[in-house]
Design an enzyme around this catalytic site. Structure first.
Site, PDB file in Angstrom:
ATOM      1  N   TYR A 106       6.241 -52.985  -1.682  1.00  0.00           N
ATOM      2  CA  TYR A 106       6.996 -53.406  -0.504  1.00  0.00           C
ATOM      3  C   TYR A 106       7.373 -54.889  -0.620  1.00  0.00           C
ATOM      4  O   TYR A 106       8.504 -55.278  -0.301  1.00  0.00           O
ATOM      5  CB  TYR A 106       6.156 -53.166   0.749  1.00  0.00           C
ATOM      6  CG  TYR A 106       6.847 -53.507   2.042  1.00  0.00           C
ATOM      7  CD1 TYR A 106       7.818 -52.660   2.575  1.00  0.00           C
ATOM      8  CD2 TYR A 106       6.521 -54.660   2.751  1.00  0.00           C
ATOM      9  CE1 TYR A 106       8.446 -52.957   3.775  1.00  0.00           C
ATOM     10  CE2 TYR A 106       7.139 -54.971   3.955  1.00  0.00           C
ATOM     11  CZ  TYR A 106       8.107 -54.119   4.464  1.00  0.00           C
ATOM     12  OH  TYR A 106       8.735 -54.421   5.648  1.00  0.00           O
TER      13      TYR A 106
ATOM     14  N   ASP B  90       3.489 -44.461   0.294  1.00  0.00           N
ATOM     15  CA  ASP B  90       3.816 -44.473   1.721  1.00  0.00           C
ATOM     16  C   ASP B  90       3.789 -43.059   2.298  1.00  0.00           C
ATOM     17  O   ASP B  90       4.455 -42.143   1.797  1.00  0.00           O
ATOM     18  CB  ASP B  90       5.204 -45.088   1.924  1.00  0.00           C
ATOM     19  CG  ASP B  90       5.570 -45.207   3.385  1.00  0.00           C
ATOM     20  OD1 ASP B  90       5.017 -46.086   4.049  1.00  0.00           O
ATOM     21  OD2 ASP B  90       6.390 -44.394   3.860  1.00  0.00           O
TER      22      ASP B  90
ATOM     23  N   TRP C 191       1.087 -49.883  -2.591  1.00  0.00           N
ATOM     24  CA  TRP C 191       2.153 -49.791  -1.589  1.00  0.00           C
ATOM     25  C   TRP C 191       2.597 -51.178  -1.147  1.00  0.00           C
ATOM     26  O   TRP C 191       3.789 -51.488  -1.109  1.00  0.00           O
ATOM     27  CB  TRP C 191       1.653 -49.006  -0.368  1.00  0.00           C
ATOM     28  CG  TRP C 191       2.688 -48.868   0.710  1.00  0.00           C
ATOM     29  CD1 TRP C 191       3.544 -47.833   0.890  1.00  0.00           C
ATOM     30  CD2 TRP C 191       3.002 -49.828   1.743  1.00  0.00           C
ATOM     31  NE1 TRP C 191       4.369 -48.061   1.971  1.00  0.00           N
ATOM     32  CE2 TRP C 191       4.064 -49.279   2.518  1.00  0.00           C
ATOM     33  CE3 TRP C 191       2.503 -51.078   2.096  1.00  0.00           C
ATOM     34  CZ2 TRP C 191       4.615 -49.944   3.611  1.00  0.00           C
ATOM     35  CZ3 TRP C 191       3.068 -51.748   3.186  1.00  0.00           C
ATOM     36  CH2 TRP C 191       4.107 -51.176   3.928  1.00  0.00           C
TER      37      TRP C 191
END
Length: 494
Positions: free
Chosen positions: A442, A458, A438
């Protein structure tokens, strides 16, 4: 005529339907250059996705992993975009993509900062001779000519949008003397720079003493309210402040420190950047970073049209047609914020980041009481111990992770620049204990500006999709390629 039996070949980063590839072609998004090639059966020619030729009909397109596959299927290389000069298919392999990244770094003033072309070559793990050859073959100019063009374009903007004296503009643009500036300007534009100054009037209003105002254009529409809301929730206290409808922050580039303010000018389809005048020597790097932070190069019309085809996203897209994916002013700054934000709320992460700023950031005087510090650099955080970070309320393992990543960035092992290879960077990040997929996605979305990044792990995102698993979210996202990053922002805002 090229064979209609052209086989289709994809690489992992672009796996998906042919419609996905066609959408990327129609957008001419440079971030996909080098990832695939398109053969046009009606002409027998194959091109890169950024070719400026008229977009062919979908039925006439065949997609290939590399130039060799297109030529094997009897397609000829386009004489306009020269696809045969891009030998690889991944971002790091494509010569054109490498040349574009080199041009971006030169445009940021890397060549002016000292060390000459050798410094640029070292960053890209090439020799200076290879850099010259790549730039010449792909862009048709030498690195020095790139620098000259960048200097003159910046000078034109300063002449037309500010009241700076011409001699200050010459030096701020990178020229060693006023005479050289005048000679270059006359040679390129056929007029002295003072003629532009005589005709131009700043449209941004009268700036305060010691400041200048420049304009950065975008393709409308632009969701300025949404952008500010996203940045405000994640602002580094003391470094960033959102107030009076504008974004403010402190900056440090090339040994120069100061502050900026970014406002919206919807009547001009532009953002107005107010900055301390002593930052003019680092304007190329500063303006380039701001274009990334505010995603000013996006094509909202193309992206929205594609995402609105999904019934799940249609309402959100129609409500926010100008949505952008916020970028990062500094790669390490974003990585620090992302690492701190793992498994805690956005507000809690902002609190921890603010403590690190107050402890490790350098104090700075600005006209705004909310802006008090420069953001800590990777070197400053790497010099601290994990125990020092943990004492600020950061979980021990996360403090160790942050110091580890800071060290990798400080010594050049890890780079988080826009245009970097998202898959290679993600692998390097998840290899660090404490960083999961994640966080890597990001960072790829915001620091690398990768529009197809998708943090499928997420929880909020998966809940928006009906409480499905990460694997199911990955499968569900295929219809959004190559703009899954924008779909993610829409889902977060739903």
């Amino acid at each position: 005529m090229a064979s209609a039996r052209a086989e289709t070949c994809y690489i992992p980063a672009m796996s998906g339907s042919e419609q996905t590839l066609y959408d990327a072609l129609a957008a001419r998004d440079a971030r996909f250059d080098g990832l695939f090639f398109v053969g046009v059966t009606s002409t027998g020619i194959y091109c890169r996705p950024v070719c400026t030729a008229k977009t062919p009909k979908r039925a006439n397109c065949r997609f290939f992993e590399n130039a060799a596959a297109a030529e094997k299927a009897s397609f000829r290389p386009c004489l306009r975009c020269r696809p045969e000069l891009a030998p690889g298919c991944a971002p790091i392999d494509g010569a054109q993509r490498i040349a574009a990244r080199i041009a971006d770094r030169i445009g940021e003033g890397l060549l002016d900062a000292g060390g000459g072309l050798e410094r640029v070559a070292k960053e890209f793990h090439f020799s200076a001779r290879q850099i010259r050859r790549i730039v010449r073959n792909e862009l048709g100019v030498s690195p020095i000519e790139l620098v000259q063009t960048r200097r003159l374009l910046l000078a034109k903007q300063l002449l037309t949008e500010t009241t700076l004296p011409v001699i200050e503009i010459a030096y701020a643009s990178g020229f060693a003397s006023l005479r050289r500036f005048n000679d270059a300007f006359v040679k390129r534009y056929g007029m002295p720079p003072t003629r532009l100054r005589a005709k131009a009037v700043s449209e941004a209003g009268t700036p305060s003493p010691g400041t200048i105002t420049l304009r950065l254009s975008y393709r409308p529409p632009y969701d300025w309210t949404g952008m500010l809301a996203f940045l405000e929730a994640r602002a580094l206290s003391g470094v960033e402040w959102i107030g009076d409808g504008a974004y403010h922050r402190t900056v440090e580039l090339g040994g120069r420190s100061g502050w900026i303010r970014v406002r919206h000018s919807p009547t001009h389809n532009a953002l107005l950047v107010d900055l301390a005048q002593h930052l003019t020597p680092v304007l190329p790097a500063l303006l380039g970073r701001l274009r990334d932070v505010f995603d000013l190069n996006a094509r909202p019309d193309v992206i929205s049209a594609h995402l609105a085809q999904d019934p799940l996203l249609r309402t959100a897209v129609l409500a926010n047609p100008g949505l952008r994916t916020p970028g990062a002013f500094d790669g390490f700054e974003l990585a620090m914020r992302a690492i701190l934000g793992q498994q805690i709320t956005v507000k809690a992460a902002a609190t921890l980041a603010g403590r690190i700023v107050q402890t490790l950031g350098v104090p700075i005087a600005t006209p705004y009481p909310q802006l008090t510090h420069l953001a800590p650099t990777a070197a400053q955080v790497a010099a601290a111990s994990a125990a020092d970070i943990a004492r600020l309320g950061v979980v021990g393992k996360r403090a160790e992770c942050l110091v580890h990543v800071a060290g990798l960035i400080a010594d050049g092992t890890l780079t988080l620049h826009p245009g970097g290879d998202p898959e290679e960077t993600a692998r390097a990040l998840v290899a660090v204990p404490g960083i999961g997929p994640w966080t890597a996605q990001y960072i790829a979305l915001r620091a690398l500006r990768w529009p197809d990044a998708f943090p499928k792990e997420d929880v909020v995102l998966r809940n928006r999709l009906g409480g499905i698993t990460a694997a199911q979210a990955e499968a569900r996202s295929e219809v959004w390629r190559p703009w899954r990053g924008y779909a993610t922002l829409h889902l977060w805002r739903m």
